[in-house]
Enzyme design. Structure first.
Site, PDB file in Angstrom:
ATOM      1  N   LYS A 192      12.746 107.943 -80.899  1.00  0.00           N
ATOM      2  CA  LYS A 192      12.938 107.547 -82.297  1.00  0.00           C
ATOM      3  C   LYS A 192      13.934 108.491 -82.928  1.00  0.00           C
ATOM      4  O   LYS A 192      14.044 109.649 -82.520  1.00  0.00           O
ATOM      5  CB  LYS A 192      11.610 107.649 -83.054  1.00  0.00           C
ATOM      6  CG  LYS A 192      11.576 106.837 -84.332  1.00  0.00           C
ATOM      7  CD  LYS A 192      11.375 105.386 -84.016  1.00  0.00           C
ATOM      8  CE  LYS A 192      10.995 104.539 -85.181  1.00  0.00           C
ATOM      9  NZ  LYS A 192      10.408 103.273 -84.724  1.00  0.00           N
TER      10      LYS A 192
HETATM   11  N1  GLU Z   1      12.445 100.078 -84.764  1.00  0.00           N
HETATM   12  C1  GLU Z   1      11.769  99.026 -84.084  1.00  0.00           C
HETATM   13  C2  GLU Z   1      10.367  99.468 -83.693  1.00  0.00           C
HETATM   14  O1  GLU Z   1       9.807 100.380 -84.273  1.00  0.00           O
HETATM   15  C3  GLU Z   1      12.580  98.468 -82.928  1.00  0.00           C
HETATM   16  C4  GLU Z   1      12.908  99.411 -81.829  1.00  0.00           C
HETATM   17  C5  GLU Z   1      13.886  98.840 -80.814  1.00  0.00           C
HETATM   18  O2  GLU Z   1      14.201  97.671 -80.848  1.00  0.00           O
HETATM   19  O3  GLU Z   1      14.306  99.635 -79.972  1.00  0.00           O
HETATM   20  O4  GLU Z   1       9.757  98.868 -82.859  1.00  0.00           O
END
Ligand code: GLU
Length: 431
Positions: free
Chosen positions: A121
């Site tokens: 993240k």
């Molecule tokens: N930000 C989104 C999540 O928390 C998508 C992450 C992604 O597609 O890599 O799942």
């Protein structure tokens, strides 16, 4: 004397002390599941800590000519099952602890859906709502340049999250590609369709939240037609979830955003709500609807509650007042562990975040596969694959929950942590 490499290493202890609520919840959940799975202590210790933390100070030239510096993070939690994967968020309250927790949740999310990615993240702490488009672009490009050696199509693949979108991802891809000297489409997902994005990615998270809500209703003998739904959050996830579930025949009686919510017993006209939000910046004060607080939204009498805003919304303080029969979590970490105990007692059926909101990363995976293979699939194909995969994962989790006699959240963790642990055992330790 410092005992290097020991779980009681003082450096680790200092990492644990500063932990935020969401990080603590994630670790607690992991420890509980480790007991069920009888995992080795060293392996659990290794899963508690991210593999790598990148912290940068990002200087940005503001429109008024001044330079401001914002702290950015990319946390890479685990890559035993594939390259790191996860979104980048811009928010004033982004902290390293939160990003660590969210990176861990990404590892579990990809594992529940059996997607060959690990978890990561990113985030930048900044007052994003006050930024112009130009400021946002300059922040994104500089942040990307500063983490460029740590991301990559087979290394770590960012995507949108809170207050980032397809345009943000286009800037990340362009900056990375300029630095590396080739067009690296697969370095991010959630891009605009015009430059290698996948049809269906924008609505995918909301769609998955609804698929899980429908499966949960079916399992609990409830009918969708005429059922009532409350949605917290009217961003990308909440808006699409509300629109899709209403389109299938449910009545969305309440929605909210960060400023507050609205309620109508007859059901809200969601396109009118979206237009009103675009015009005024909030869903509140829509003609014909009653203005309510976010707290009132969560405790609205309804069949299905979709928390699609942010973490730590349903807590020990308000969980007892929740009246929905089903919850499908569109946000990451919206429910605290003490709230979970109360929801369990009230027999509220909760589809946990790492399953319910995994539609986004699932279509991210489909986008990445299309980029790597130079293919392009239709929206109908993607939607069919996504629906099948979400229903399959829901039933896998349900089976584990019956087998171990635990709720859906613990079952999703058992499945995910078990899969990651199995991969780690096979890989062994280098050197
Ligand atoms: N930000 C989104 C999540 O928390 C998508 C992450 C992604 O597609 O890599 O799942």
């Amino acid at each position: 004397m410092i005992r290097l490499g020991s779980a009681r290493d003082t450096r680790y202890e200092s990492l644990m002390v500063e932990n935020s609520e969401i990080y603590q919840s994630a670790v607690e959940q992991l420890e509980r599941v480790a007991k069920i799975l009888k995992l080795d202590g060293g392996l659990v210790e290794s899963l508690k800590h991210p593999r790598k933390i990148i912290q940068v100070a990002v200087p940005v030239k503001m429109d008024d000519g001044s330079t401001k510096v914002f702290v950015g993070y990319r946390v890479q939690h685990n890559f035993a099952r594939g390259p790191y994967k996860g979104g980048i968020r811009y928010h004033p309250e982004v902290s390293l602890d939160d990003v660590k927790a969210l990176a861990m949740l990404m590892t579990w999310k990809c594992a529940v859906l059996n997607i060959p990615f690990g978890g990561a993240k990113g985030g930048v702490a900044c007052p994003i709502k006050e930024f112009s488009e130009g400021e946002k672009e300059r922040l994104t490009r500089r942040f990307t340049a500063m983490i460029a050696d740590d991301i990559g199509p087979d290394k770590d693949i960012p995507a949108p999250d809170m207050y980032t979108d397809a345009q943000t991802m286009a800037w990340v891809m362009d900056t990375y590609s300029m630095l590396k000297g080739y067009m690296a489409q697969a370095v991010v997902t959630g891009k605009p369709v015009e430059c290698g994005g996948s049809p269906g990615r924008t609505a995918a998270t909301g769609f998955g939240v609804v698929v899980c809500a429908l499966e949960a209703m079916k399992h609990n003998g409830m009918k969708l037609t005429g059922s009532t739904v409350a949605v917290q959050g009217f961003g990308n996830v909440g808006y699409h979830a509300a629109r899709i579930i209403a389109g299938l025949g449910a009545k969305v009686v309440a929605v909210s955003d960060s400023k507050g919510g609205i309620y109508s017993a007859d059901g809200l006209d969601l396109e009118a709500v979206a237009k009103h939000k675009e015009d005024t910046g909030t869903v509140q004060n829509l003609r014909g609807a009653k203005t309510i607080s976010n707290e009132e939204l969560l405790t609205t009498r309804c069949d299905v509650l979709l928390p699609c805003a942010m973490e730590n919304q349903i807590t020990g303080k308000n969980a007892a007042n929740i009246k929905a029969a089903i919850m499908s979590e569109g946000a990451n970490g919206p429910t605290t562990p003490d709230a979970d105990v109360i929801l369990d007692k009230k027999k509220i059926f909760v589809v946990p975040d790492i399953l319910a909101n995994a539609g986004g990363v699932t279509v991210s995976y489909y986008e990445w596969v299309q980029n790597q293979q130079r293919e392009s699939w239709t929206e109908a194909e993607i939607r069919k694959k996504l629906e099948e995969r979400m229903i399959g994962a829901f039933n896998d989790v349900l089976e584990v929950s019956k087998k171990h006699n635990v709720n859906m959240r613990s079952a999703a963790y058992v499945l995910a942590v078990g899969r990651v642990a199995a991969a780690m055992k096979k890989l062994g330790l280098f050197p």
